[in-house]
Design a protein around this motif. Structure first.
Motif, PDB file in Angstrom:
ATOM      1  N   UNK A 100     -46.410  37.678  -4.196  1.00 34.94           N
ATOM      2  CA  UNK A 100     -45.937  37.864  -5.567  1.00 34.94           C
ATOM      3  C   UNK A 100     -47.105  37.945  -6.548  1.00 34.94           C
ATOM      4  N   UNK A 101     -48.075  37.061  -6.413  1.00 37.77           N
ATOM      5  CA  UNK A 101     -49.256  37.122  -7.272  1.00 37.77           C
ATOM      6  C   UNK A 101     -50.028  38.425  -7.040  1.00 37.77           C
ATOM      7  N   UNK A 102     -50.196  38.809  -5.780  1.00 39.60           N
ATOM      8  CA  UNK A 102     -50.928  40.042  -5.477  1.00 39.60           C
ATOM      9  C   UNK A 102     -50.224  41.255  -6.076  1.00 39.60           C
ATOM     10  N   UNK A 103     -48.895  41.288  -5.989  1.00 40.52           N
ATOM     11  CA  UNK A 103     -48.146  42.424  -6.520  1.00 40.52           C
ATOM     12  C   UNK A 103     -48.314  42.546  -8.025  1.00 40.52           C
ATOM     13  N   UNK A 104     -48.423  41.417  -8.712  1.00 46.87           N
ATOM     14  CA  UNK A 104     -48.600  41.440 -10.166  1.00 46.87           C
ATOM     15  C   UNK A 104     -50.030  41.743 -10.594  1.00 46.87           C
ATOM     16  N   UNK A 105     -51.014  41.316  -9.804  1.00 46.28           N
ATOM     17  CA  UNK A 105     -52.405  41.343 -10.268  1.00 46.28           C
ATOM     18  C   UNK A 105     -53.268  42.434  -9.646  1.00 46.28           C
ATOM     19  N   UNK A 106     -52.979  42.835  -8.418  1.00 49.18           N
ATOM     20  CA  UNK A 106     -53.867  43.795  -7.756  1.00 49.18           C
ATOM     21  C   UNK A 106     -53.913  45.142  -8.472  1.00 49.18           C
ATOM     22  N   UNK A 107     -55.124  45.656  -8.627  1.00 52.00           N
ATOM     23  CA  UNK A 107     -55.324  46.952  -9.257  1.00 52.00           C
ATOM     24  C   UNK A 107     -55.352  46.922 -10.770  1.00 52.00           C
ATOM     25  N   UNK A 108     -55.216  45.749 -11.373  1.00 50.46           N
ATOM     26  CA  UNK A 108     -55.201  45.654 -12.835  1.00 50.46           C
ATOM     27  C   UNK A 108     -56.606  45.839 -13.414  1.00 50.46           C
ATOM     28  N   UNK A 109     -56.635  46.458 -14.583  1.00 53.14           N
ATOM     29  CA  UNK A 109     -57.915  46.633 -15.274  1.00 53.14           C
ATOM     30  C   UNK A 109     -58.321  45.329 -15.945  1.00 53.14           C
ATOM     31  N   UNK A 110     -59.582  44.966 -15.813  1.00 50.61           N
ATOM     32  CA  UNK A 110     -60.073  43.714 -16.358  1.00 50.61           C
ATOM     33  C   UNK A 110     -61.445  43.941 -16.979  1.00 50.61           C
ATOM     34  N   UNK A 111     -61.687  43.261 -18.093  1.00 49.76           N
ATOM     35  CA  UNK A 111     -63.016  43.243 -18.700  1.00 49.76           C
ATOM     36  C   UNK A 111     -63.704  41.977 -18.213  1.00 49.76           C
ATOM     37  N   UNK A 112     -64.889  42.132 -17.606  1.00 50.77           N
ATOM     38  CA  UNK A 112     -65.529  40.999 -16.956  1.00 50.77           C
ATOM     39  C   UNK A 112     -66.989  40.878 -17.369  1.00 50.77           C
ATOM     40  N   UNK A 113     -67.426  39.649 -17.579  1.00 52.44           N
ATOM     41  CA  UNK A 113     -68.835  39.331 -17.816  1.00 52.44           C
ATOM     42  C   UNK A 113     -69.267  38.386 -16.702  1.00 52.44           C
ATOM     43  N   UNK A 114     -70.147  38.882 -15.842  1.00 52.93           N
ATOM     44  CA  UNK A 114     -70.540  38.108 -14.660  1.00 52.93           C
ATOM     45  C   UNK A 114     -72.035  38.255 -14.388  1.00 52.93           C
ATOM     46  N   UNK A 115     -72.753  37.097 -14.358  1.00 49.11           N
ATOM     47  CA  UNK A 115     -72.279  35.807 -14.865  1.00 49.11           C
ATOM     48  C   UNK A 115     -72.524  35.704 -16.364  1.00 49.11           C
ATOM     49  N   UNK A 116     -71.754  34.851 -17.022  1.00 51.08           N
ATOM     50  CA  UNK A 116     -72.001  34.561 -18.431  1.00 51.08           C
ATOM     51  C   UNK A 116     -72.975  33.400 -18.576  1.00 51.08           C
ATOM     52  N   UNK A 117     -72.982  32.516 -17.561  1.00 53.27           N
ATOM     53  CA  UNK A 117     -73.936  31.407 -17.508  1.00 53.27           C
ATOM     54  C   UNK A 117     -74.403  31.239 -16.065  1.00 53.27           C
ATOM     55  N   UNK A 118     -75.642  30.863 -15.914  1.00 57.85           N
ATOM     56  CA  UNK A 118     -76.183  30.520 -14.604  1.00 57.85           C
ATOM     57  C   UNK A 118     -76.804  29.142 -14.730  1.00 57.85           C
TER      58      UNK A 118
END
Length: 289
Positions: A100-118
């Motif tokens: 259920x989680x995979x069906x809702x979330x997979x393939x979704x567009x996301x804005x990501x900052x990686x890493x923001x802190x180290x």
């Protein structure tokens, strides 16, 4: 249903606008577009896009006499918000919640900052657009030819906050994780509050599993002292050099902590595992509260 079926099992369900007090036994069928609950004399269809919350194992008080292993869905309809409680055997419900989680979330567009802190240092990483996928306890992000992933077993903390990403202030999830020995903070924002809420639920579920695995673990004062010393001294320092105790005794304590999965040795020395960091974080919270 002329769609690809990704889950299909027999269980029981209850929707809070049913004209009855007891759950219905029937067939639960999930496709990438909708969830169908079909009983002998009723049928409920829940579009995937209408779901805004998923709770695993939570049973509303008024239904606890009927349910045990459950997934509870909150969703929107034209008449307002509704809730559906679904039950099956424990293994089936664990698999169903993941699908259920995979069906809702997979393939979704996301804005990501990686890493923001180290570690404790802010890193000036640019925000990028990526595609999210959830699989086998991992969050994966793909952007063009580059990709990275977060093993959810390494997540030690997360929180929802407002962040400025790509020049826009928006709700985001800040996730602290330890892929090896250095703590990283990654920040990402999905395109809707609904999806942000579901991703937060998924992370909370994984984090709760780690915390629950530690709930029955007893630690001596010496073990806690060694864990705190490793945390305070950093990953490149030998615990034997910083713990104020006999070296042979500290060595024995470290051996026990390794067996409990709280510390690990790598090419740079002894470091806390994600479980070890959860223990340390909880101890620090107790001290600071």
């Amino acid at each position: 249903m002329n769609e690809r079926v990704i889950a299909d099992f027999v269980g029981q369900f209850y929707v809070n606008d049913m004209d009855r007090a007891e759950p219905v036994r029937g067939r639960i069928v999930l496709s990438p577009k909708r969830l169908v609950l079909a009983g002998e004399d009723c049928k409920v269809t829940i579009p995937m896009a209408a779901m805004f919350d998923v709770a695993v194992g939570h049973v509303p008080p008024e239904m606890r006499e009927f349910f045990s292993d459950t997934v509870t869905l909150a969703y929107n309809t034209d008449e307002g918000r509704r809730m559906a409680v679904i039950e099956g055997d424990a293994d089936t419900m664990e698999k169903f919640s993941t699908v259920l989680f995979k069906a809702n979330l997979n393939g979704r567009e996301v804005t990501v900052q990686h890493p923001a802190r180290r570690g404790g240092r802010v890193v000036d990483s640019p925000a990028k657009q990526a595609r999210l996928s959830v699989d086998d306890g991992t969050l994966a992000f793909r952007s063009g030819d580059s990709s990275f992933s977060i093993d959810l077993a390494t997540v030690t903390d997360f929180e929802k906050e407002r962040r400025t990403l790509d020049g826009t202030s928006r709700p985001a999830l800040s996730v602290r994780h330890v892929p090896r020995t250095t703590a990283l903070v990654s920040v990402f924002a999905l395109t809707s509050e609904r999806l942000m809420n579901l991703l937060g639920r998924y992370l909370r579920l994984e984090y709760t599993d780690i915390v629950e695995s530690l709930s029955d673990m007893s630690l001596s004062d010496e073990e806690v002292q060694v864990l705190l010393a490793i945390y305070s001294a950093g990953e490149d320092v030998d615990p034997l050099d910083v713990v104020a105790a006999d070296a042979s005794q500290t060595t024995m304590v470290l051996k026990g902590l390794r067996k409990k999965g709280l510390v690990v040795d790598d090419d740079r020395g002894t470091a806390l595992t994600p479980k070890g960091r959860v223990v340390v974080n909880s101890r620090l919270e107790e001290v600071n509260s």
